[in-house]
Design an enzyme around this catalytic site. Structure first.
Site, PDB file in Angstrom:
ATOM      1  N   ASP A  99       0.801  -1.231   0.000  1.00  0.00           N
ATOM      2  CA  ASP A  99       0.000   0.000   0.000  1.00  0.00           C
ATOM      3  C   ASP A  99       0.829   1.274   0.000  1.00  0.00           C
ATOM      4  O   ASP A  99       0.353   2.336   0.413  1.00  0.00           O
ATOM      5  CB  ASP A  99      -0.916  -0.013   1.235  1.00  0.00           C
ATOM      6  CG  ASP A  99      -0.135  -0.221   2.525  1.00  0.00           C
ATOM      7  OD1 ASP A  99       1.094  -0.017   2.521  1.00  0.00           O
ATOM      8  OD2 ASP A  99      -0.766  -0.586   3.543  1.00  0.00           O
ATOM      9  N   GLU A 121       0.042  -9.035  -1.309  1.00  0.00           N
ATOM     10  CA  GLU A 121      -0.617  -8.467  -0.120  1.00  0.00           C
ATOM     11  C   GLU A 121      -1.821  -7.619  -0.546  1.00  0.00           C
ATOM     12  O   GLU A 121      -2.016  -6.481  -0.110  1.00  0.00           O
ATOM     13  CB  GLU A 121       0.347  -7.646   0.757  1.00  0.00           C
ATOM     14  CG  GLU A 121      -0.139  -7.513   2.191  1.00  0.00           C
ATOM     15  CD  GLU A 121       0.771  -6.675   3.080  1.00  0.00           C
ATOM     16  OE1 GLU A 121       0.682  -5.441   3.057  1.00  0.00           O
ATOM     17  OE2 GLU A 121       1.571  -7.285   3.824  1.00  0.00           O
ATOM     18  N   GLU A 135      -2.432   5.098   2.686  1.00  0.00           N
ATOM     19  CA  GLU A 135      -2.271   3.692   2.303  1.00  0.00           C
ATOM     20  C   GLU A 135      -3.577   3.010   1.898  1.00  0.00           C
ATOM     21  O   GLU A 135      -3.583   2.148   1.020  1.00  0.00           O
ATOM     22  CB  GLU A 135      -1.599   2.905   3.441  1.00  0.00           C
ATOM     23  CG  GLU A 135      -0.121   3.210   3.632  1.00  0.00           C
ATOM     24  CD  GLU A 135       0.160   4.440   4.490  1.00  0.00           C
ATOM     25  OE1 GLU A 135      -0.815   5.070   4.974  1.00  0.00           O
ATOM     26  OE2 GLU A 135       1.338   4.783   4.675  1.00  0.00           O
ATOM     27  N   HIS A 209       5.483   5.213  13.278  1.00  0.00           N
ATOM     28  CA  HIS A 209       5.869   6.041  12.134  1.00  0.00           C
ATOM     29  C   HIS A 209       4.707   6.493  11.261  1.00  0.00           C
ATOM     30  O   HIS A 209       4.897   7.214  10.300  1.00  0.00           O
ATOM     31  CB  HIS A 209       6.841   5.275  11.239  1.00  0.00           C
ATOM     32  CG  HIS A 209       6.173   4.169  10.475  1.00  0.00           C
ATOM     33  ND1 HIS A 209       5.902   2.946  11.032  1.00  0.00           N
ATOM     34  CD2 HIS A 209       5.678   4.120   9.216  1.00  0.00           C
ATOM     35  CE1 HIS A 209       5.289   2.189  10.141  1.00  0.00           C
ATOM     36  NE2 HIS A 209       5.129   2.868   9.029  1.00  0.00           N
ATOM     37  N   ARG A 211       1.627   8.246   9.366  1.00  0.00           N
ATOM     38  CA  ARG A 211       1.227   9.648   9.161  1.00  0.00           C
ATOM     39  C   ARG A 211       0.075  10.063  10.078  1.00  0.00           C
ATOM     40  O   ARG A 211       0.043  11.185  10.559  1.00  0.00           O
ATOM     41  CB  ARG A 211       0.795   9.855   7.699  1.00  0.00           C
ATOM     42  CG  ARG A 211       1.951  10.185   6.778  1.00  0.00           C
ATOM     43  CD  ARG A 211       1.453  10.331   5.338  1.00  0.00           C
ATOM     44  NE  ARG A 211       2.460  10.892   4.473  1.00  0.00           N
ATOM     45  CZ  ARG A 211       3.579  10.272   4.114  1.00  0.00           C
ATOM     46  NH1 ARG A 211       3.852   9.078   4.563  1.00  0.00           N
ATOM     47  NH2 ARG A 211       4.442  10.854   3.308  1.00  0.00           N
ATOM     48  N   HIS A 242      12.143   5.819  13.366  1.00  0.00           N
ATOM     49  CA  HIS A 242      12.026   5.967  11.912  1.00  0.00           C
ATOM     50  C   HIS A 242      12.648   7.315  11.503  1.00  0.00           C
ATOM     51  O   HIS A 242      12.437   8.324  12.184  1.00  0.00           O
ATOM     52  CB  HIS A 242      10.534   5.913  11.554  1.00  0.00           C
ATOM     53  CG  HIS A 242      10.249   5.758  10.095  1.00  0.00           C
ATOM     54  ND1 HIS A 242      10.485   6.765   9.194  1.00  0.00           N
ATOM     55  CD2 HIS A 242       9.740   4.725   9.378  1.00  0.00           C
ATOM     56  CE1 HIS A 242      10.128   6.363   7.984  1.00  0.00           C
ATOM     57  NE2 HIS A 242       9.676   5.118   8.065  1.00  0.00           N
TER      58      HIS A 242
HETATM   59  C1  UD1 Z   1       6.394   4.939   3.887  1.00  0.00           C
HETATM   60  C2  UD1 Z   1       5.023   4.448   3.415  1.00  0.00           C
HETATM   61  C3  UD1 Z   1       4.281   3.748   4.540  1.00  0.00           C
HETATM   62  C4  UD1 Z   1       5.130   2.662   5.162  1.00  0.00           C
HETATM   63  C5  UD1 Z   1       6.463   3.245   5.587  1.00  0.00           C
HETATM   64  C6  UD1 Z   1       7.344   2.131   6.087  1.00  0.00           C
HETATM   65  C7  UD1 Z   1       3.875   5.797   1.729  1.00  0.00           C
HETATM   66  C8  UD1 Z   1       2.930   6.907   1.496  1.00  0.00           C
HETATM   67  N1  UD1 Z   1       4.204   5.575   3.012  1.00  0.00           N
HETATM   68  O1  UD1 Z   1       6.179   5.952   4.849  1.00  0.00           O
HETATM   69  O2  UD1 Z   1       3.105   3.167   4.020  1.00  0.00           O
HETATM   70  O3  UD1 Z   1       4.462   2.165   6.295  1.00  0.00           O
HETATM   71  O4  UD1 Z   1       7.104   3.847   4.438  1.00  0.00           O
HETATM   72  O5  UD1 Z   1       8.431   2.605   6.806  1.00  0.00           O
HETATM   73  O6  UD1 Z   1       4.301   5.139   0.803  1.00  0.00           O
HETATM   74  N2  UD1 Z   1      13.739   8.497   5.239  1.00  0.00           N
HETATM   75  C9  UD1 Z   1      15.119   8.453   5.271  1.00  0.00           C
HETATM   76  N3  UD1 Z   1      15.722   7.248   4.997  1.00  0.00           N
HETATM   77  C10 UD1 Z   1      15.049   6.114   4.700  1.00  0.00           C
HETATM   78  C11 UD1 Z   1      13.644   6.175   4.681  1.00  0.00           C
HETATM   79  C12 UD1 Z   1      12.996   7.372   4.936  1.00  0.00           C
HETATM   80  O7  UD1 Z   1      15.779   9.440   5.544  1.00  0.00           O
HETATM   81  O8  UD1 Z   1      15.668   5.073   4.449  1.00  0.00           O
HETATM   82  C13 UD1 Z   1      13.055   9.794   5.508  1.00  0.00           C
HETATM   83  C14 UD1 Z   1      13.219  10.791   4.336  1.00  0.00           C
HETATM   84  O9  UD1 Z   1      13.336  12.085   4.819  1.00  0.00           O
HETATM   85  C15 UD1 Z   1      11.886  10.611   3.587  1.00  0.00           C
HETATM   86  C16 UD1 Z   1      10.951  10.433   4.777  1.00  0.00           C
HETATM   87  O10 UD1 Z   1      11.655   9.590   5.697  1.00  0.00           O
HETATM   88  O11 UD1 Z   1      11.566  11.720   2.768  1.00  0.00           O
HETATM   89  C17 UD1 Z   1       9.601   9.868   4.457  1.00  0.00           C
HETATM   90  O12 UD1 Z   1       9.678   8.679   3.665  1.00  0.00           O
HETATM   91  P1  UD1 Z   1       8.337   8.168   2.888  1.00  0.00           P
HETATM   92  O13 UD1 Z   1       8.634   6.877   2.228  1.00  0.00           O
HETATM   93  O14 UD1 Z   1       7.792   9.258   2.043  1.00  0.00           O
HETATM   94  O15 UD1 Z   1       7.306   7.991   4.065  1.00  0.00           O
HETATM   95  P2  UD1 Z   1       7.302   6.973   5.281  1.00  0.00           P
HETATM   96  O16 UD1 Z   1       6.717   7.723   6.435  1.00  0.00           O
HETATM   97  O17 UD1 Z   1       8.612   6.321   5.411  1.00  0.00           O
HETATM   98  N1  UDP Z   2      11.794  -3.336  10.996  1.00  0.00           N
HETATM   99  C1  UDP Z   2      13.189  -3.381  10.879  1.00  0.00           C
HETATM  100  N2  UDP Z   2      13.940  -2.524  11.654  1.00  0.00           N
HETATM  101  C2  UDP Z   2      13.376  -1.634  12.504  1.00  0.00           C
HETATM  102  C3  UDP Z   2      11.946  -1.575  12.596  1.00  0.00           C
HETATM  103  C4  UDP Z   2      11.194  -2.438  11.815  1.00  0.00           C
HETATM  104  O1  UDP Z   2      13.724  -4.182  10.126  1.00  0.00           O
HETATM  105  O2  UDP Z   2      14.118  -0.896  13.174  1.00  0.00           O
HETATM  106  C5  UDP Z   2      10.987  -4.252  10.149  1.00  0.00           C
HETATM  107  C6  UDP Z   2       9.864  -5.003  10.809  1.00  0.00           C
HETATM  108  O3  UDP Z   2      10.298  -6.245  11.329  1.00  0.00           O
HETATM  109  C7  UDP Z   2       8.859  -5.187   9.685  1.00  0.00           C
HETATM  110  C8  UDP Z   2       9.075  -3.971   8.814  1.00  0.00           C
HETATM  111  O4  UDP Z   2      10.344  -3.431   9.185  1.00  0.00           O
HETATM  112  O5  UDP Z   2       9.137  -6.318   8.884  1.00  0.00           O
HETATM  113  C9  UDP Z   2       7.982  -2.990   9.062  1.00  0.00           C
HETATM  114  O6  UDP Z   2       8.322  -1.761   8.504  1.00  0.00           O
HETATM  115  P1  UDP Z   2       7.582  -0.433   8.919  1.00  0.00           P
HETATM  116  O7  UDP Z   2       7.100  -0.542  10.315  1.00  0.00           O
HETATM  117  O8  UDP Z   2       8.507   0.684   8.578  1.00  0.00           O
HETATM  118  O9  UDP Z   2       6.384  -0.360   7.880  1.00  0.00           O
HETATM  119  P2  UDP Z   2       4.883  -0.963   7.837  1.00  0.00           P
HETATM  120  O10 UDP Z   2       4.953  -2.433   8.022  1.00  0.00           O
HETATM  121  O11 UDP Z   2       4.089  -0.264   8.886  1.00  0.00           O
HETATM  122  O12 UDP Z   2       4.418  -0.552   6.477  1.00  0.00           O
END
Ligand code: UD1
Ligand code: UDP
Length: 370
Positions: A99, A121, A135, A209, A211, A242
């Site tokens: 999602d 999924e 999502e 983490h 939104r 996160h």
């Molecule tokens: C995204 C997904 C969410 C998922 C989450 C898992 C969307 C809309 N959201 O949210 O569904 O649950 O990932 O973690 O697709 N960033 C870093 N390094 C990284 C990753 C993220 O610095 O490796 C920071 C960056 O500033 C980036 C921000 O996090 O711009 C947001 O990342 P983004 O993928 O847009 O949103 P998430 O909140 O991570």
């Molecule tokens: N996870 C990880 N390291 C962390 C926190 C989570 O590897 O520090 C793993 C966790 O076991 C799961 C996945 O990341 O498999 C979940 O990711 P996240 O919570 O970012 O996203 P969501 O599942 O809510 O989309």
């Protein structure tokens, strides 16, 4: 009859990478597939950790992540950059996961290019377009443009039928590939890390983490943590934070320097699995963690008011506590004190799969695409 099925597997965030890694590994084992891995790198560091753990080298790395990115730019970047790759490689099928913006953007892009889409999924729903945001709409749209729906559970199959996916014969119950990834990781990687935790204290693992929790809800979660450590001298929290600035800034403001609250960088998947096993209780708003923890016998309290993963709530391993401090504190303290309540949650069965979801997905696509 095709010589090989050219399957483009697209993912971009940490959870998609974890859940698509078993699919990539399985497809690469099968002679029927030519597998092309495309990463959008919607996440950068958190994606790279998973790629190296599973030893996956992407064929195309679109490297799209920007600091504090927004949905508009990310979506259009994904559409335009996947268009180019799809035109170049002309896949027979594009696989997307879950999602995220990557799943939505890549599935729409494949649909525009008239390439069949397989959604792994599929069928998770809250039926509320704002929870989780964005999502719920991402997965509805990905399901709408998909030709194959790989649903993890009976409930997700039923959601697809109820949402008007007309031809039932595109829907397959496969289990969730997260269980494949979890079993593979527990079997192949042993972590001896103690994470700097005090062995004499009881450990609560926290992740948040989403939104919908930005701002006041996340502040309330942090305040609950402060109150819990104040009232219970035998507990410690560990929180891999996160990197999203909307999360990191709030968490550091409230929790940095609080006694028995350890803030750490996100962990690589293998040590994170080991930390989940060590924890006595997990507080989380993560989707993946809700699915994994019931296999590890650790009770999960979900920091949301609703979940698209009701199966573990029904089987007893997961409870919803929202971001309400009274409810969080009361439920954590009950689990800390009441052994019977604790065991009820810890011994609940895992409803998300048997570790063979990727094999089923490969079998189905070979049968249907050949
Ligand atoms: C995204 C997904 C969410 C998922 C989450 C898992 C969307 C809309 N959201 O949210 O569904 O649950 O990932 O973690 O697709 N960033 C870093 N390094 C990284 C990753 C993220 O610095 O490796 C920071 C960056 O500033 C980036 C921000 O996090 O711009 C947001 O990342 P983004 O993928 O847009 O949103 P998430 O909140 O991570
Ligand atoms: N996870 C990880 N390291 C962390 C926190 C989570 O590897 O520090 C793993 C966790 O076991 C799961 C996945 O990341 O498999 C979940 O990711 P996240 O919570 O970012 O996203 P969501 O599942 O809510 O989309």
């Amino acid at each position: 009859m095709r010589e090989k099925i050219k399957a483009a597997i697209v993912f971009g965030t940490r959870p998609e990478a974890i859940k698509m890694a078993p699919v990539v590994l399985e497809f690469k084992k099968r002679k029927e597939f030519e597998t092309v891995v495309i990463v959008t790198a919607q996440h950068r560091q958190m994606l790279d950790g998973v790629l190296s753990l599973f030893n996956i080298k992407p064929d195309y790395d679109l490297n799209l992540m920007k600091e504090n990115q927004n949905l508009w730019n990310l979506t259009s970047d994904i559409l335009l950059s996947t268009k180019k790759v799809f035109e170049e490689i002309k896949p027979d099928v594009v696989l997307v996961h879950g999602d995220t913006t990557t799943a939505f953007g890549a599935s729409l892009s494949a649909f525009y290019a008239k390439i069949p889409v397989a959604h792994v999924e599929a069928g998770l729903r809250t039926f509320d377009k704002n929870y989780p945001f964005p999502e719920e709409i991402n997965r509805v749209l990905a399901d709408s443009v998909s030709d194959f729906h790989f649903a993890p559970t009976k409930g997700s199959v039923q959601n697809l039928i109820n949402s008007g996916i007309k031809t039932k014969n595109t829907i397959y119950e496969t289990g969730n590939t997260v269980i494949d990834a979890l079993f593979y990781t527990l079997k192949n990687f042993k972590s001896k890390d103690d994470f700097g935790l005090d062995p004499n204290l009881r450990t609560i693992l926290l992740t948040s983490h989403r939104r919908e929790n930005f701002g006041e809800p996340l502040e309330n979660i942090c305040k609950s943590v402060i109150e819990l450590v104040k009232r219970n001298k035998d507990i410690q929290f560990i929180y891999p934070v996160h990197p999203n600035p909307n999360v990191k800034n709030t968490v550091e403001k409230y929790l940095k320097g609080i006694d028995r609250v350890k803030l750490i960088e996100p962990l690589e998947y293998a040590p994170f699995c080991s930390l989940m096993k060590k924890a006595e209780i997990i507080l989380t708003d993560s989707g993946g963690v809700q699915e994994e923890a019931p296999s590890l016998g650790v009770p999960v309290l979900v920091l949301r008011d609703e979940t698209e993963r009701p199966e573990a709530v029904h089987s007893g391993g997961v409870k919803l506590v929202g971001a309400n401090p009274d409810k969080i504190i009361k439920t954590v303290e009950t689990l800390l004190c009441d052994k019977v309540e604790y065991q009820k949650m810890a011994q609940a069965i895992n409803p998300y799969g048997d570790g063979n979801a990727a094999k089923r997905i490969a079998d189905i696509l070979i049968e249907k695409c050949k």
